[in-house]
Design a protein around this motif. Sequence first.
Motif, PDB file in Angstrom:
ATOM      1  N   PRO A  83       0.801  -1.234   0.000  1.00 18.65           N
ATOM      2  CA  PRO A  83       0.000   0.000   0.000  1.00 18.65           C
ATOM      3  C   PRO A  83       0.831   1.281   0.000  1.00 18.65           C
ATOM      4  CG  PRO A  83      -0.885  -1.578   1.576  1.00 18.65           C
ATOM      5  CD  PRO A  83       0.411  -2.147   1.087  1.00 18.65           C
ATOM      6  N   GLY A  84       1.928   1.301   0.769  1.00 12.52           N
ATOM      7  CA  GLY A  84       2.737   2.519   0.854  1.00 12.52           C
ATOM      8  C   GLY A  84       3.285   2.932  -0.508  1.00 12.52           C
ATOM      9  N   ARG A  85       3.854   1.978  -1.240  1.00 15.88           N
ATOM     10  CA  ARG A  85       4.450   2.306  -2.538  1.00 15.88           C
ATOM     11  C   ARG A  85       3.371   2.643  -3.579  1.00 15.88           C
ATOM     12  NH1 ARG A  85       9.532   2.453  -5.083  1.00 15.88           N
ATOM     13  NH2 ARG A  85      10.161   2.827  -2.913  1.00 15.88           N
ATOM     14  N   ILE A  86       2.230   1.978  -3.510  1.00  9.74           N
ATOM     15  CA  ILE A  86       1.128   2.304  -4.442  1.00  9.74           C
ATOM     16  C   ILE A  86       0.661   3.740  -4.164  1.00  9.74           C
ATOM     17  CG2 ILE A  86      -1.247   1.712  -5.151  1.00  9.74           C
ATOM     18  CD1 ILE A  86       0.701  -0.461  -5.978  1.00  9.74           C
ATOM     19  N   GLY A  91      -0.644  -0.747  10.041  1.00 10.01           N
ATOM     20  CA  GLY A  91      -0.969   0.685   9.971  1.00 10.01           C
ATOM     21  C   GLY A  91      -1.239   1.201   8.565  1.00 10.01           C
ATOM     22  N   PHE A  92      -1.671   0.322   7.658  1.00 11.53           N
ATOM     23  CA  PHE A  92      -1.905   0.743   6.269  1.00 11.53           C
ATOM     24  C   PHE A  92      -3.321   1.260   6.001  1.00 11.53           C
ATOM     25  CE2 PHE A  92       1.766  -2.108   4.824  1.00 11.53           C
ATOM     26  CZ  PHE A  92       2.573  -1.029   4.477  1.00 11.53           C
ATOM     27  N   GLN A  93      -4.135   1.404   7.058  1.00 11.34           N
ATOM     28  CA  GLN A  93      -5.531   1.825   6.830  1.00 11.34           C
ATOM     29  C   GLN A  93      -5.624   3.107   6.004  1.00 11.34           C
ATOM     30  OE1 GLN A  93      -8.864   0.375   8.304  1.00 11.34           O
ATOM     31  NE2 GLN A  93      -9.132   1.478   6.379  1.00 11.34           N
ATOM     32  N   LYS A  94      -4.782   4.114   6.380  1.00  9.14           N
ATOM     33  CA  LYS A  94      -4.870   5.403   5.682  1.00  9.14           C
ATOM     34  C   LYS A  94      -4.479   5.260   4.200  1.00  9.14           C
ATOM     35  CE  LYS A  94      -3.351  10.035   6.358  1.00  9.14           C
ATOM     36  NZ  LYS A  94      -1.938  10.274   6.163  1.00  9.14           N
ATOM     37  N   SER A  95      -3.422   4.514   3.947  1.00  5.17           N
ATOM     38  CA  SER A  95      -3.014   4.276   2.549  1.00  5.17           C
ATOM     39  C   SER A  95      -4.115   3.550   1.783  1.00  5.17           C
ATOM     40  CB  SER A  95      -1.759   3.413   2.475  1.00  5.17           C
ATOM     41  OG  SER A  95      -0.689   4.049   3.084  1.00  5.17           O
ATOM     42  N   LEU A  96      -4.717   2.555   2.437  1.00  2.00           N
ATOM     43  CA  LEU A  96      -5.786   1.797   1.762  1.00  2.00           C
ATOM     44  C   LEU A  96      -6.943   2.718   1.399  1.00  2.00           C
ATOM     45  CD1 LEU A  96      -5.921  -1.512   3.873  1.00  2.00           C
ATOM     46  CD2 LEU A  96      -4.966  -1.208   1.595  1.00  2.00           C
ATOM     47  N   SER A 147     -15.826  -4.313   9.555  1.00  2.00           N
ATOM     48  CA  SER A 147     -16.361  -2.989   9.226  1.00  2.00           C
ATOM     49  C   SER A 147     -15.752  -2.480   7.913  1.00  2.00           C
ATOM     50  CB  SER A 147     -16.186  -1.998  10.381  1.00  2.00           C
ATOM     51  OG  SER A 147     -14.840  -1.802  10.623  1.00  2.00           O
ATOM     52  N   MET A 148     -14.486  -2.808   7.653  1.00  2.00           N
ATOM     53  CA  MET A 148     -13.903  -2.392   6.378  1.00  2.00           C
ATOM     54  C   MET A 148     -14.635  -3.078   5.221  1.00  2.00           C
ATOM     55  SD  MET A 148      -9.982  -2.279   5.041  1.00  2.00           S
ATOM     56  CE  MET A 148      -9.720  -3.961   4.654  1.00  2.00           C
ATOM     57  N   SER A 149     -14.916  -4.360   5.366  1.00  2.17           N
ATOM     58  CA  SER A 149     -15.575  -5.076   4.264  1.00  2.17           C
ATOM     59  C   SER A 149     -16.956  -4.483   3.995  1.00  2.17           C
ATOM     60  CB  SER A 149     -15.636  -6.576   4.541  1.00  2.17           C
ATOM     61  OG  SER A 149     -16.511  -6.838   5.592  1.00  2.17           O
ATOM     62  N   ARG A 168     -10.087   5.216  -2.915  1.00  2.00           N
ATOM     63  CA  ARG A 168     -10.782   6.360  -3.539  1.00  2.00           C
ATOM     64  C   ARG A 168     -10.450   6.494  -5.025  1.00  2.00           C
ATOM     65  NH1 ARG A 168     -10.274   9.022   1.561  1.00  2.00           N
ATOM     66  NH2 ARG A 168      -8.350  10.079   1.011  1.00  2.00           N
ATOM     67  N   LYS A 169      -9.341   5.906  -5.444  1.00  2.00           N
ATOM     68  CA  LYS A 169      -8.904   6.037  -6.848  1.00  2.00           C
ATOM     69  C   LYS A 169      -9.357   4.875  -7.728  1.00  2.00           C
ATOM     70  CE  LYS A 169      -6.319   9.672  -6.047  1.00  2.00           C
ATOM     71  NZ  LYS A 169      -6.654  10.976  -6.590  1.00  2.00           N
ATOM     72  N   ILE A 170     -10.016   3.884  -7.121  1.00  2.00           N
ATOM     73  CA  ILE A 170     -10.452   2.703  -7.890  1.00  2.00           C
ATOM     74  C   ILE A 170     -11.959   2.814  -8.130  1.00  2.00           C
ATOM     75  CG2 ILE A 170     -10.575   0.167  -7.893  1.00  2.00           C
ATOM     76  CD1 ILE A 170      -8.198   0.131  -6.035  1.00  2.00           C
ATOM     77  N   PRO A 171     -12.415   2.552  -9.360  1.00  2.00           N
ATOM     78  CA  PRO A 171     -13.855   2.673  -9.620  1.00  2.00           C
ATOM     79  C   PRO A 171     -14.685   1.845  -8.638  1.00  2.00           C
ATOM     80  CG  PRO A 171     -12.661   2.264 -11.663  1.00  2.00           C
ATOM     81  CD  PRO A 171     -11.671   2.106 -10.556  1.00  2.00           C
TER      82      PRO A 171
END
Length: 233
Positions: free
Chosen positions: A131-134, A163-168, A194-196, A173-176
Amino acid sequence: MDSTDFSSLDLSASLLKNLRSLGYEEMTTIQAQSLPHILAGKDVIGQGKTGSGKTAAFGLGILQKLDVKNFELQSLVLCPTRELADQVAKEIRRLARTIANIKVLTLCGGMPFGPQIGSLQHGTHIIVGTPGRIEDHLSKKTLNLGTVTTLVLDEADRMLDMGFQKSLDIILRKIPAKRQTLLFSATYPDQIQSMSKRIMLKPVLVQVNSTHPPMTTALLNNIFTKLPITKIA
Ligand code: AMP
């Protein structure tokens, strides 16, 4: 669905031939339970560890619907670590070896940006990354996720623990919104539930308790009677 034979699935002849040449004779439990739903285009939550055969479950789903003549990015697989991303990319390439001209790119931290940007400019069908690099590529505007139709979150529980929640959130937001989302996780805590709910549409939940090699039909049927598939409406 109690057949463990890959040929019972709606898979192309070349993928089936390759599975045989890889020595994949029968589906593992997570494959038998999830692949019919994945191939039907549904969102799926798979609870299974490394060793369960989960990579081939989502990998075959990605490859069956891939249009190799279209050089737009079609699938994004997010993994918590570079090691897992490398392993996943390797397995997808093995599963895809009968598909000519397929491009699978890994985008992970700790690697120089230059070659990654060059590879992105040449076009790729599938990206496996952390996630960080994406997120870094998105902020540099070197990556467009607007054509992604399948998103996979692999080891989702570990990604949240790291801790990748923010990156995710930024990536999502950028994926249709019109996409298939597949989420694999060894555990299924509240955070994942809750994420699902936020990011998936009527997901089918597939729970597999143990890590094991492909099973005989008899053994598998035995497990099915103890572990029913639970569906989230
Ligand atoms: P994974 O859980 O995805 O890391 O897969 C664990 C290992 O099982 C990998 O080495 C795969 O190549 C292998 N594998 C996955 N599915 C099958 C299958 N149906 N038959 C035999 N080996 C498999």
